[in-house]
Write a protein that holds these residues in place. Structure first.
Motif, short mmCIF file in Angstrom:
data_model
loop_
_atom_site.label_atom_id
_atom_site.label_comp_id
_atom_site.label_asym_id
_atom_site.label_seq_id
_atom_site.Cartn_x
_atom_site.Cartn_y
_atom_site.Cartn_z
N ALA A 86 0.85 -0.92 -0.20
CA ALA A 86 -0.33 0.07 0.22
C ALA A 86 0.80 0.93 -0.28
CB ALA A 86 -1.21 -0.10 1.57
N GLN A 87 2.07 1.46 0.59
CA GLN A 87 2.72 2.20 0.95
C GLN A 87 3.83 2.51 -0.53
OE1 GLN A 87 5.97 1.85 3.92
NE2 GLN A 87 4.72 3.48 4.51
N ASP A 88 4.15 1.63 -0.97
CA ASP A 88 5.52 1.62 -1.91
C ASP A 88 4.95 0.32 -3.21
OD1 ASP A 88 6.47 2.69 -0.54
OD2 ASP A 88 8.13 1.28 -0.02
N LYS A 89 3.80 0.33 -3.61
CA LYS A 89 3.91 -0.55 -4.25
C LYS A 89 2.55 -0.14 -5.83
CE LYS A 89 7.27 -3.24 -3.70
NZ LYS A 89 8.33 -3.46 -4.75
N LEU A 90 1.04 0.24 -4.60
CA LEU A 90 0.61 0.66 -5.63
C LEU A 90 0.05 1.85 -7.26
CD1 LEU A 90 -2.07 0.32 -2.91
CD2 LEU A 90 -1.08 -2.02 -4.50
N ALA A 91 1.54 3.00 -6.03
CA ALA A 91 1.98 3.92 -7.18
C ALA A 91 1.46 3.76 -8.86
CB ALA A 91 1.97 4.66 -6.69
N VAL A 92 2.47 2.33 -9.50
CA VAL A 92 2.94 1.46 -10.59
C VAL A 92 1.48 1.58 -10.98
CG1 VAL A 92 3.10 -0.49 -9.75
CG2 VAL A 92 4.69 0.52 -11.84
N HIS A 93 0.48 0.89 -10.21
CA HIS A 93 -0.54 0.70 -11.01
C HIS A 93 -1.71 1.91 -11.05
CE1 HIS A 93 0.42 -4.04 -10.11
NE2 HIS A 93 0.87 -3.46 -8.89
N GLY A 94 -1.01 2.90 -10.74
CA GLY A 94 -2.21 3.99 -10.55
C GLY A 94 -2.97 4.77 -9.55
N ILE A 95 -2.67 3.30 -8.52
CA ILE A 95 -3.73 3.39 -7.67
C ILE A 95 -2.72 4.72 -6.61
CG2 ILE A 95 -4.48 2.43 -5.47
CD1 ILE A 95 -4.57 -0.14 -6.82
N GLU A 96 -3.47 5.53 -5.77
CA GLU A 96 -2.84 6.63 -5.05
C GLU A 96 -3.60 6.26 -3.63
OE1 GLU A 96 -3.50 11.15 -5.73
OE2 GLU A 96 -2.53 10.01 -7.65
N VAL A 97 -3.06 6.20 -2.74
CA VAL A 97 -3.59 5.65 -0.99
C VAL A 97 -3.55 6.50 0.31
CG1 VAL A 97 -4.30 3.05 -1.66
CG2 VAL A 97 -1.75 4.04 -0.53
N GLY A 98 -2.96 7.69 -0.18
CA GLY A 98 -2.49 8.81 0.58
C GLY A 98 -1.83 7.95 1.20
N LYS A 99 -1.24 8.47 3.02
CA LYS A 99 -1.07 8.02 4.00
C LYS A 99 -1.17 7.21 4.26
CE LYS A 99 1.28 9.57 7.83
NZ LYS A 99 2.62 8.96 8.03
N VAL A 100 -0.55 6.34 4.61
CA VAL A 100 -0.54 5.10 4.65
C VAL A 100 -0.20 4.34 6.60
CG1 VAL A 100 -0.26 2.41 4.39
CG2 VAL A 100 -0.21 3.51 2.58
N LYS A 101 -0.81 4.02 7.41
CA LYS A 101 -0.87 3.90 8.75
C LYS A 101 -0.77 2.12 9.13
CE LYS A 101 -3.50 7.09 10.95
NZ LYS A 101 -4.33 8.06 11.70
N ILE A 102 -0.08 1.95 9.73
CA ILE A 102 -0.07 0.72 10.94
C ILE A 102 -0.46 0.75 12.02
CG2 ILE A 102 2.69 0.55 11.46
CD1 ILE A 102 1.10 -2.61 10.14
N ASP A 103 -1.36 -0.58 12.00
CA ASP A 103 -2.12 -0.39 13.63
C ASP A 103 -1.02 -1.49 14.04
OD1 ASP A 103 -3.49 -0.61 15.80
OD2 ASP A 103 -5.11 -0.10 14.96
N ILE A 104 -0.15 -1.73 14.86
CA ILE A 104 0.47 -2.76 15.37
C ILE A 104 -0.33 -4.18 16.35
CG2 ILE A 104 2.00 -3.50 16.60
CD1 ILE A 104 3.15 -2.84 13.96
N ALA A 105 -1.33 -2.56 17.03
CA ALA A 105 -2.39 -4.03 17.88
C ALA A 105 -2.91 -4.93 17.20
CB ALA A 105 -3.10 -3.10 19.29
N GLN A 106 -3.76 -4.67 16.22
CA GLN A 106 -4.23 -4.86 15.35
C GLN A 106 -4.11 -5.82 14.49
OE1 GLN A 106 -7.75 -5.51 14.44
NE2 GLN A 106 -7.43 -6.74 12.82
N MET A 107 -2.70 -5.31 13.90
CA MET A 107 -1.66 -6.81 12.84
C MET A 107 -1.18 -7.52 14.07
SD MET A 107 2.24 -6.46 11.80
CE MET A 107 2.44 -6.56 13.04
N GLN A 108 -1.66 -7.69 15.19
CA GLN A 108 -1.35 -8.60 16.50
C GLN A 108 -2.93 -9.64 16.82
OE1 GLN A 108 1.44 -9.83 16.79
NE2 GLN A 108 3.30 -8.70 17.06
N LYS A 109 -3.44 -8.71 16.73
CA LYS A 109 -5.07 -9.09 16.90
C LYS A 109 -5.22 -10.46 16.05
CE LYS A 109 -9.53 -7.75 18.08
NZ LYS A 109 -10.25 -7.42 16.93
N ARG A 110 -4.96 -9.58 15.31
CA ARG A 110 -6.10 -10.89 13.79
C ARG A 110 -4.49 -11.78 14.00
NH1 ARG A 110 -4.66 -12.69 8.19
NH2 ARG A 110 -3.02 -12.56 8.74
#
Ligand code: FAD
Length: 474
Positions: A70-94
């Protein structure tokens, strides 16, 4: 009290739980002793793999890759996502939810197959008796069985210069539990586990330095592939330092300083967190009484024959406790083999066709012999190498790094090894496993029709390339 079973399995990881289920399927009265208490404080099946190994690490690898994409690999496809944030607690919960779902699934399979789960510690005594100590109790029971399967697995190796310290200096288990992204992360050991866990936190923004004592990167991997892997991982920002022998460490407040020597002399680096990932050792202590009669080999693994029989008739050992690659799928296959051998069948594991995978991005996967090994054996051989840059599907997906390589016996035309670095290497390598299991010649693969466009076409082209017949490379 004495309970008699047809089969008692000690350890409920991929080796142990699969052995117990297969034995029950074959009609044996089976118990599986597992002592693990999970981080929620509950007894848990699934062993290292499901609780603190394969599954949680892949959950974090997938989450961190999505963040990185999302941060670095989507622009090449023409996709803009704005600022990407990571929620570590949610990542660990999943990640924890995935683990609970899978470990709960094994408990359900035990119930469905009528395997008795004994929650506590097992120890092999003489005459195939097993001492069982229930979790949280001191009293022991002696259980008896016609057959005992030892599947107690392995634990991380600790090294004296770098003792573990709370959540600052951790092993692979601790590295799955970070509650924030360390600014500077040190990893000791550039093996599979060190590279995977280092990749997770590097993708999330950590500066990662990997210290590896050996001079060669991934010495078990085909040289052409390991050179490519080193190049790609370095480009991704992993600072991999080879020939770096760690000599000591010092914890000061919330930082740890590691001293090491390399070709230029004494060095040191200071980290916010440090992962020690220098290998694993079999869990044989407390598993065997003095008179159990089971022998260990020179590396402290339980000594077994090709069908996992120990020196004691009726006692078997499988998985990380015994020789061979420390992989969940190897443990699973040994489990079925032993259950079927106990049942009187003539089952065997083909140890020459077990694939290994490193789940970095791109993945690295291989089966069979490397070119170096074949060259050293003096056999006449040929190779075929095709890059994913020549593959339409890989280019369409913007995933065109890496290559497929075959090593083939020149005289018999049989596939000796397949080596992949690239997109979905873990899936593609299975084609090499199938070819080797069936004793395929490279011509068999050459004559097959592969779907277009697919990543598998690179497997086809690499097969063709062994005879200079590939269409899409010059
Ligand atoms: P284990 O899974 O270690 O299970 C043994 C069980 O026995 C444990 O739960 C332990 O509590 C129990 N036990 C031990 N002693 C006793 C006793 N005396 N009484 C009762 N219970 C006992 N492999 C792969 O194939 N693919 C991967 O992607 C992969 N990723 C990994 C990532 C990490 C971070 C780690 C650490 C490992 C990974 N592995 C992977 C390796 C894989 O986890 C092991 O090869 C596999 O779990 C071995 O299975 P096992 O059944 O032999 O032992």
């Amino acid at each position: 009290m004495s309970d008699k079973y047809d089969v008692i399995v000690i350890g409920g990881g991929p080796g142990g739980y699969a052995a117990a289920i297969r034995c029950a399927q074959l009609g044996f009265k089976t118990a599986c002793i597992e002592k693990r208490i999970n981080k929620q404080g509950k007894p848990a099946l699934g062993g290292t793999c499901l609780n603190v190994g394969c599954i949680p690490s892949k959950a974090l690898l997938d989450s961190s890759w999505k963040y990185h994409e999302a941060q670095d690999k989507l622009a090449v496809h023409g996709i803009e996502v704005g600022k990407v944030k990571i929620d570590i607690a949610q990542m660990q919960k999943r990640k924890d939810e995935v683990v609970l779902q899978l470990t709960g699934g094994i408990a359900a399979l035990f119930q469905a197959n009528k395997v008795t789960w004994l929650q506590g510690t097992g120890k092999l005594l003489a005459n195939k008796q097993v001492e069982f100590t229930p979790n949280g109790k001191d009293d022991t029971e002696t259980l008896e069985a016609e057959h005992v399967i030892l599947a107690a697995g392995s634990v991380p190796v600790n090294i004296p210069p770098v003792p573990l310290k709370d959540d600052l200096v951790v092993d692979s288990t601790g590295a799955l539990e970070f509650d924030s992204v360390p600014k500077r992360l040190g990893v000791i050991g550039a093996g599979v586990i060190g590279l995977e866990l280092g990749s997770v936190w590097a993708r999330l923004g950590a500066e990662v330095i990997v210290l590896e004592a050996v001079d060669r990167f991934l010495p078990n991997v085909d040289t052409q592939i390991s050179k490519e892997a080193l190049k790609i991982l370095k480009k991704q920002g992993l600072d991999i330092r080879l020939g770096a022998r760690v000599t000591g460490s010092e914890v000061k407040g919330k930082k740890v300083t590691v001293s090491y020597t390399d070709g230029s002399g004494d060095q040191s680096e200071t980290f916010d967190r440090l992962i020690v990932a220098v290998g694993r050792r079999p869990v044989t202590e407390d598993l065997l009484s003095q008179d159990a009669g089971v022998s260990l080999d020179e590396r402290n693994y339980i000594y077994v024959d090709s069908q996992c029989r120990t020196d004691v008739p009726g006692v078997y050992a499988i998985g990380d406790l015994v020789r061979g690659p420390a992989l969940a799928h190897k443990a699973l296959e040994e489990a079925s083999m032993v259950a079927e051998v106990i049942h009187g069948e003539h089952t065997q594991v083909n140890y020459d066709a077990i694939a290994s995978v490193i789940y970095t991005h791109p993945e690295v996967a291989w089966v069979g012999k490397t070119e170096d090994e074949v060259k050293a054996s003096g056999e006449a051989y040929k190779t075929g190498v095709v890059p994913f840059a020549a593959n339409g599907r890989a280019l369409a997906a913007a995933e065109a790094e890496g290559m497929v390589k075959f090593v083939v016996d020149e005289k018999t035309d049989r596939v000796l090894g397949m080596h992949v670095i690239g997109p979905q290497a873990s899936e593609l390598v299975q084609q090499g496993v199938i070819a080797m299991e069936f004793g395929a010649t490279i011509e068999d693969l050459q004559l097959m029709v592969f779907s277009h466009p697919s990543l598998s076409e690179t497997v086809h082209e690499a097969a063709l390339a062994t005879d200079y017949r590939a269409i899409h490379i010059a």
